[in-house]
Design a protein around this motif. Structure first.
Motif, mmCIF file in Angstrom:
data_model
loop_
_atom_site.group_PDB
_atom_site.id
_atom_site.type_symbol
_atom_site.label_atom_id
_atom_site.label_comp_id
_atom_site.label_asym_id
_atom_site.label_seq_id
_atom_site.Cartn_x
_atom_site.Cartn_y
_atom_site.Cartn_z
ATOM 1 N N LYS A 117 -18.557 -5.714 -18.639
ATOM 2 C CA LYS A 117 -18.295 -5.211 -17.682
ATOM 3 C C LYS A 117 -19.985 -5.232 -17.625
ATOM 4 C CE LYS A 117 -16.444 -2.862 -13.386
ATOM 5 N NZ LYS A 117 -15.765 -2.265 -13.146
ATOM 6 N N GLN A 164 -23.988 -5.069 -14.987
ATOM 7 C CA GLN A 164 -24.470 -5.120 -14.201
ATOM 8 C C GLN A 164 -25.989 -5.568 -13.912
ATOM 9 O OE1 GLN A 164 -24.993 -1.183 -11.804
ATOM 10 N NE2 GLN A 164 -22.924 -1.629 -10.741
ATOM 11 N N THR A 182 -22.148 -6.540 -9.783
ATOM 12 C CA THR A 182 -21.380 -6.429 -11.464
ATOM 13 C C THR A 182 -20.883 -7.372 -11.591
ATOM 14 O OG1 THR A 182 -21.602 -4.008 -10.026
ATOM 15 C CG2 THR A 182 -19.322 -4.481 -11.878
ATOM 16 N N ASP A 235 -17.865 -8.683 -13.811
ATOM 17 C CA ASP A 235 -16.016 -8.012 -14.458
ATOM 18 C C ASP A 235 -15.792 -9.057 -15.437
ATOM 19 O OD1 ASP A 235 -14.497 -6.270 -15.686
ATOM 20 O OD2 ASP A 235 -13.780 -5.695 -13.741
ATOM 21 N N GLU A 255 -15.115 -12.115 -12.296
ATOM 22 C CA GLU A 255 -15.963 -11.856 -10.858
ATOM 23 C C GLU A 255 -16.783 -11.065 -10.675
ATOM 24 O OE1 GLU A 255 -12.685 -10.947 -7.414
ATOM 25 O OE2 GLU A 255 -13.508 -9.643 -8.056
ATOM 26 N N THR A 285 -19.133 -8.910 -8.113
ATOM 27 C CA THR A 285 -19.044 -8.215 -6.555
ATOM 28 C C THR A 285 -20.331 -7.542 -6.510
ATOM 29 O OG1 THR A 285 -18.353 -6.367 -7.869
ATOM 30 C CG2 THR A 285 -16.502 -8.572 -6.863
ATOM 31 N N ASP A 335 -20.690 -2.235 -4.368
ATOM 32 C CA ASP A 335 -19.780 -1.283 -4.798
ATOM 33 C C ASP A 335 -18.104 -2.036 -4.909
ATOM 34 O OD1 ASP A 335 -21.363 0.480 -5.653
ATOM 35 O OD2 ASP A 335 -20.902 1.534 -3.836
ATOM 36 N N GLY A 336 -17.737 -3.365 -4.853
ATOM 37 C CA GLY A 336 -17.292 -3.611 -5.214
ATOM 38 C C GLY A 336 -16.236 -4.377 -4.007
ATOM 39 N N VAL A 380 -16.675 -10.169 -2.842
ATOM 40 C CA VAL A 380 -17.107 -11.031 -4.075
ATOM 41 C C VAL A 380 -17.770 -11.512 -3.916
ATOM 42 C CG1 VAL A 380 -15.662 -12.453 -5.088
ATOM 43 C CG2 VAL A 380 -14.858 -10.524 -4.228
#
Length: 141
Positions: free
Chosen positions: A35, A37, A98, A100, A116, A118, A121-122, A125
């Motif tokens: 993960k 960012q 982010t 992942d 993915e 995003t 905060d998710g 997408v």
């Protein structure tokens, strides 16, 4: 995680194409997952002013490759066989994205990964990627 941090730093500070990864921050790595960012900046933009598809594809390739390194494959990380990206939503300057990546299956010579991207905060997408890597013996010409 330290190994992946060192690899990311070496790639980002090198002379090759990987320099585009210089502003990517590693959040976690282990058990076939990774993960990371970054905040969308001018260097990540296309002519329309939002996240470039080429950079999106590159970050999917790189972060999923780091995920392989944390999986029990030998020798990692191999070479790309297939990279498929679906672009779902734009990301604009100043937004945090982010990434992942997860190893879905690792066979004898092929590793399959899902990624993915995003933002918010998710909640949104930005893109989804499927990456297949060959991790067998080196290619011969």
């Amino acid at each position: 995680m330290e190994l992946i941090k060192n690899i990311l730093e070496k790639v980002a500070n090198g002379k090759g194409f990987g320099r585009c990864m210089k502003n990517v921050k590693l959040l976690s790595a282990g058990d076939g997952k990774c993960k990371a960012q970054f905040t969308v900046a001018e260097e990540h933009l296309n002519i329309g002013g939002f996240l470039h598809g080429g950079f999106t594809s590159t970050i999917i390739d790189c972060v999923s490759s780091y995920a392989i390194i944390t999986h029990k494959t030998d020798p990692p990380p191999g070479v790309s066989v297939d990279l498929h990206v679906t672009f779902l939503k734009a990301a604009f300057p100043g937004e945090t994205v982010t990434i992942d990546a997860e190893t879905i299956r690792a066979g004898k010579n092929l590793v399959f990964l899902a990624v993915e991207l995003t933002k918010n905060d998710g909640k949104d997408v930005v893109a989804r990627g499927q990456h297949t890597k060959y991790v067998g013996l080196p290619f011969r010409q």
